[in-house]
Design an enzyme around this catalytic site. Structure first.
Site, mmCIF file in Angstrom:
data_model
loop_
_atom_site.group_PDB
_atom_site.id
_atom_site.type_symbol
_atom_site.label_atom_id
_atom_site.label_comp_id
_atom_site.label_asym_id
_atom_site.label_seq_id
_atom_site.Cartn_x
_atom_site.Cartn_y
_atom_site.Cartn_z
ATOM 1 N N ARG A 98 5.858 2.863 -5.050
ATOM 2 C CA ARG A 98 6.442 3.072 -3.727
ATOM 3 C C ARG A 98 7.966 3.131 -3.881
ATOM 4 O O ARG A 98 8.574 2.194 -4.389
ATOM 5 C CB ARG A 98 6.031 1.948 -2.761
ATOM 6 C CG ARG A 98 4.547 1.935 -2.463
ATOM 7 C CD ARG A 98 4.158 0.838 -1.494
ATOM 8 N NE ARG A 98 4.636 1.100 -0.148
ATOM 9 C CZ ARG A 98 4.386 0.326 0.911
ATOM 10 N NH1 ARG A 98 3.643 -0.766 0.743
ATOM 11 N NH2 ARG A 98 4.853 0.622 2.094
ATOM 12 N N ASP A 289 2.495 3.115 12.533
ATOM 13 C CA ASP A 289 1.357 2.266 12.166
ATOM 14 C C ASP A 289 0.181 2.406 13.124
ATOM 15 O O ASP A 289 -0.933 1.976 12.804
ATOM 16 C CB ASP A 289 1.782 0.799 12.098
ATOM 17 C CG ASP A 289 2.576 0.485 10.843
ATOM 18 O OD1 ASP A 289 2.541 1.288 9.906
ATOM 19 O OD2 ASP A 289 3.243 -0.562 10.808
#
Length: 409
Positions: A98, A289
């Protein structure tokens, strides 16, 4: 551990005590340390990410492993850069893939001493901490709001403070607003001028703090209410405080047939007929999200959709756009994704035999697909069900209490 989930019979009626907010918990833990507070934060989240953050802040080791906790990785990078001592900050294999280069570049420009130990632009990091100089820098606002929050929280203790220019559209702005509001609670002011956030050198003040329940976790109960034939879900102590950006699901689920009644002790969700819409369109830039939750809800009720503002989903726990396309293909829902969007025109194709939802070590992949069991007589099978511990450890217990039948397979 794989689960088969089947829906309760009759009306969905339950009372839920949600976990505390992960996003607030992780920010307040950093602010509590920066203020040298002698008090512990009350009602901390018990999720994996917050456990990782708390363990890292308490650790006296020179090597800190945050596992899969992305928030902890970003916030701790800035925190440790300004704290005396040499430490290695690492994580899981997914974490090592990441990107964190933008944040490291910004911190280096502010005087930080950080080096990559393996792959350029990715953890693990060797951080030689000291008081940062600060100054004026620019950062891309469309990649991760956590980079900006990390810089803002560290800024008051920089010698020159910080003037942070935002280039391109700011993603997940409510999370930046949350950070600023929490900094203010700890006695620090942040000024906004055009495209810039300005933080003068200041001292944090210790304050007692109790974390409120998590709106992200509430979203799965909104989804369940939307997919049930009848529903009455009482969510204890959940408040419409304006501190969590995911409160914005209230009007979205109102379109999908869920009314939110604000009560003295929380909120009550009630099911009604959804509005008639040809296509459900929404820009998720401020609340990425929630994209998985709304995607599954719309697919389950047969509502075509066009969702945009999803660019940050590519660098979450998994590439969430690709994961959604892959999993829905198994169920006969051909969806199309691009760099920042996902859409479905309502068509369905042949379903795979006994499809099981792969979760890609992503808690939201697991939780967003579970309520679909309310529309599938055969239920929904979820792989690696334990992944929910990242943000909602009691998820399966709460489902069982609501009457869902959960069988390990």
């Amino acid at each position: 551990m794989d689960f088969l989930i089947k829906a309760p019979e009759g009306k969905l009626r339950t009372t839920v005590n949600l976990p505390a907010s992960k996003s607030i918990s992780n920010r307040v833990l950093i602010l509590n340390m920066l203020s040298d507070s002698p008090q512990e934060v009350s009602n901390l989240s018990d999720c994996d990410d917050t456990v990782a953050m708390l363990g890292a802040l308490r650790s006296e080791s020179s090597v800190i492993d945050v596992g899969a906790a992305g928030t902890a990785m970003r916030f701790l990078t800035a925190y440790l850069a300004g704290k005396e001592g040499v430490r290695t900050l690492t994580g899981s294999e997914r974490m090592k893939n990441r990107p964190i280069g933008l944040l490291v570049d910004a911190l280096r420009a502010l005087g930080a001493d950080i080096e990559y130990l393996e792959k350029e632009g990715f953890p693990p990091l060797r951080i030689n901490g000291h008081r940062l100089r600060g100054g004026e820098i620019s950062i891309d606002g469309g990649v991760s709001s956590q980079y900006i929050s990390a810089l803002l929280m560290a800024a008051p203790l920089m010698t020159e403070g910080l003037k942070l220019h935002i280039v391109n559209r700011l993603s997940s702005r409510p999370y930046i607003s949350q950070t600023i509001k929490l900094m203010q609670k700890f006695g620090v002011e942040v000024d906004e001028c055009g495209d810039a956030f300005i933080v003068a050198p200041q001292q944090y003040k210790p304050v007692p703090y109790t974390v409120e329940p998590d709106w992200s976790a509430a979203s799965y109960w909104y989804e369940a209410a939307a997919l049930a034939d009848e529903a009455e879900v009482d969510i204890v102590d959940l408040s419409v405080s304006g501190l969590q950006g995911d409160e914005a699901i209230i009007p979205l689920f109102a379109h999908l047939g869920v009314d939110t009644l604000v009560m003295p002790n929380g909120v009550l969700l009630q099911r009604r007929l959804p509005e008639r819409m040809t296509v459900f369109k929404h820009d998720f830039t401020d609340m990425p999200d929630m994209a998985q939750t709304l995607t599954v809800t719309c697919a389950a009720i047969g509502m075509p959709f066009v969702f945009s503002g999803l660019q940050s989903l590519k660098i979450k726990e998994t590439d969430r756009l690709t994961a959604l396309v892959n999993e829905f293909r198994k169920f006969g829902y051909p969806m199309r994704d691009s760099a920042d969007s996902l859409e479905w025109d309502g068509r369905q194709t042949r379903i795979s035999a006994s499809p099981i939802v792969e979760t890609y070590k992503d808690h939201r992949m697991a939780m967003s697909f579970v309520p679909w069991a309310l529309r599938r007589s055969e239920g929904v099978m979820i792989a690696d069900a334990g992944v929910v511990s990242k943000s909602y450890p009691r998820f399966w217990d709460d489902l069982r209490a609501a009457g869902f039948i959960i069988t390990e397979i």
